[in-house]
Design a protein around this motif. Sequence first.
Motif, PDB file in Angstrom:
ATOM      1  N   ALA A 273       0.822  -1.204   0.000  1.00 18.65           N
ATOM      2  CA  ALA A 273       0.000   0.000   0.000  1.00 18.65           C
ATOM      3  C   ALA A 273       0.863   1.263   0.000  1.00 18.65           C
ATOM      4  O   ALA A 273       0.554   2.249  -0.682  1.00 18.65           O
ATOM      5  CB  ALA A 273      -0.928  -0.007   1.203  1.00 18.65           C
ATOM      6  N   ILE A 274       1.947   1.230   0.761  1.00 23.42           N
ATOM      7  CA  ILE A 274       2.859   2.382   0.794  1.00 23.42           C
ATOM      8  C   ILE A 274       3.457   2.617  -0.584  1.00 23.42           C
ATOM      9  O   ILE A 274       3.562   3.757  -1.059  1.00 23.42           O
ATOM     10  CB  ILE A 274       3.967   2.147   1.838  1.00 23.42           C
ATOM     11  N   TRP A 275       3.847   1.545  -1.252  1.00 28.35           N
ATOM     12  CA  TRP A 275       4.446   1.663  -2.597  1.00 28.35           C
ATOM     13  C   TRP A 275       3.443   2.249  -3.587  1.00 28.35           C
ATOM     14  O   TRP A 275       3.759   3.153  -4.368  1.00 28.35           O
ATOM     15  CB  TRP A 275       4.922   0.293  -3.070  1.00 28.35           C
ATOM     16  N   VAL A 276       2.209   1.736  -3.543  1.00 29.69           N
ATOM     17  CA  VAL A 276       1.173   2.240  -4.452  1.00 29.69           C
ATOM     18  C   VAL A 276       0.891   3.711  -4.171  1.00 29.69           C
ATOM     19  O   VAL A 276       0.807   4.548  -5.083  1.00 29.69           O
ATOM     20  CB  VAL A 276      -0.126   1.406  -4.312  1.00 29.69           C
ATOM     21  N   GLY A 277       0.734   4.043  -2.880  1.00 29.75           N
ATOM     22  CA  GLY A 277       0.451   5.426  -2.523  1.00 29.75           C
ATOM     23  C   GLY A 277       1.552   6.376  -2.945  1.00 29.75           C
ATOM     24  O   GLY A 277       1.291   7.470  -3.474  1.00 29.75           O
ATOM     25  N   ARG A 278       2.789   5.962  -2.724  1.00 29.48           N
ATOM     26  CA  ARG A 278       3.927   6.820  -3.086  1.00 29.48           C
ATOM     27  C   ARG A 278       3.974   7.065  -4.585  1.00 29.48           C
ATOM     28  O   ARG A 278       4.201   8.184  -5.041  1.00 29.48           O
ATOM     29  CB  ARG A 278       5.220   6.165  -2.595  1.00 29.48           C
ATOM     30  N   ASN A 279       3.737   6.014  -5.364  1.00 27.64           N
ATOM     31  CA  ASN A 279       3.789   6.155  -6.821  1.00 27.64           C
ATOM     32  C   ASN A 279       2.564   6.884  -7.377  1.00 27.64           C
ATOM     33  O   ASN A 279       2.611   7.410  -8.499  1.00 27.64           O
ATOM     34  CB  ASN A 279       3.913   4.780  -7.480  1.00 27.64           C
ATOM     35  N   ALA A 280       1.480   6.907  -6.608  1.00 25.68           N
ATOM     36  CA  ALA A 280       0.286   7.623  -7.042  1.00 25.68           C
ATOM     37  C   ALA A 280       0.275   9.066  -6.539  1.00 25.68           C
ATOM     38  O   ALA A 280      -0.666   9.809  -6.806  1.00 25.68           O
ATOM     39  CB  ALA A 280      -0.966   6.896  -6.549  1.00 25.68           C
ATOM     40  N   GLY A 281       1.315   9.448  -5.804  1.00 21.50           N
ATOM     41  CA  GLY A 281       1.400  10.804  -5.296  1.00 21.50           C
ATOM     42  C   GLY A 281       0.538  11.060  -4.078  1.00 21.50           C
ATOM     43  O   GLY A 281       0.229  12.204  -3.757  1.00 21.50           O
ATOM     44  N   ILE A 282       0.123   9.986  -3.393  1.00 26.28           N
ATOM     45  CA  ILE A 282      -0.721  10.131  -2.201  1.00 26.28           C
ATOM     46  C   ILE A 282       0.174  10.135  -0.957  1.00 26.28           C
ATOM     47  O   ILE A 282       0.939   9.202  -0.724  1.00 26.28           O
ATOM     48  CB  ILE A 282      -1.729   8.969  -2.105  1.00 26.28           C
ATOM     49  N   ARG A 283       0.077  11.184  -0.160  1.00 26.94           N
ATOM     50  CA  ARG A 283       0.927  11.299   1.026  1.00 26.94           C
ATOM     51  C   ARG A 283       0.382  10.501   2.206  1.00 26.94           C
ATOM     52  O   ARG A 283       1.137   9.900   2.959  1.00 26.94           O
ATOM     53  CB  ARG A 283       1.058  12.769   1.433  1.00 26.94           C
ATOM     54  N   ASN A 284      -0.920  10.498   2.381  1.00 28.35           N
ATOM     55  CA  ASN A 284      -1.545   9.789   3.496  1.00 28.35           C
ATOM     56  C   ASN A 284      -2.468   8.714   2.942  1.00 28.35           C
ATOM     57  O   ASN A 284      -3.344   9.002   2.131  1.00 28.35           O
ATOM     58  CB  ASN A 284      -2.341  10.749   4.380  1.00 28.35           C
ATOM     59  N   ILE A 285      -2.279   7.492   3.384  1.00 27.05           N
ATOM     60  CA  ILE A 285      -3.072   6.379   2.846  1.00 27.05           C
ATOM     61  C   ILE A 285      -3.475   5.442   3.984  1.00 27.05           C
ATOM     62  O   ILE A 285      -2.688   5.208   4.923  1.00 27.05           O
ATOM     63  CB  ILE A 285      -2.296   5.620   1.741  1.00 27.05           C
TER      64      ILE A 285
END
Length: 293
Positions: A273-285
């Motif tokens: 989830a952290i990897w997906v969020g980081r690559n999607a530009g999402i700071r908080n997930i």
Amino acid sequence: MTYRLGVDVGGTFTDLLLFDQSTGTFWRHKTPSTPHDSSEGILNGVSAICEKAGITPGDIDYFLHGTTVATNAVLEGKGARVGLVTTDGYRQVMQIARSFVPGGLAGWIVWPKPQPLAALEDTVEVRGRMDAQGNTLEPLDEDQVRAALIALRDSGIEALTVSLINAYLNGAHERRIGELAAEIMPGIPISLSHEVLPEMQEYERTLTTVANAAVRPVVGKYVRNLRDRLRGAGMAGSLSLLRSDGGLMSSEKSEEHPVSLLMSGPAGGVTGAIWVGRNAGIRNILTLDVGGT
């Protein structure tokens, strides 16, 4: 072509994801888990997903595996019976644990501590001590060590932990006890605290090393069985297991330090989830991982 296969074993289903790194193509497959022998369900899934992709297990270069085998062994109380060797005066280290009780009404509540993974009757003290700088303050009494190890062996322990005071600074005494134990109780897995967790704080280091010893026979048998089955199916690629911190360790290393796998399964979802969020530009997930069990 380079193929990476990710496998996560749950209580109900085993999930597989096969990825072709050269083209970006991926295949997914879900197969029923086989709790009596998780490697059986994994091999069923490997065969099915390879058939989908039109490859053989021999084409897989990297096998990445998240597992709850170590977690379940602790939660279900199915770990090995652990013998513990401590420094003279530290026999109750697991029972005393930490005395902090949370809450302002601590004097009015009862806070039962969890049952130690190494029983007091399976804990022995040995003479010999390192000081706070890692220098020998008192030499190891090898005759007493031999007698203590023989007593533990005859009592029927299935795994051994050696955790001595200040061993994180100098593990010489622990190593020597390990050598004697290998002679006296061959076939019994030995966990030394300065190798498992070379940090100060006697209770935390002892607790972690005892947990390592408790799950070592279970995890070792599982990993060896899985590796043999995969090799028998023709897979010559590397076999890595997911650690509790989201990193990877070799299957051979996981047999020696299985305590690092205690949160292997849950860590996979969080890391992904952290990897997906980081690559999607999402700071908080916020991620939620729900299993069938």
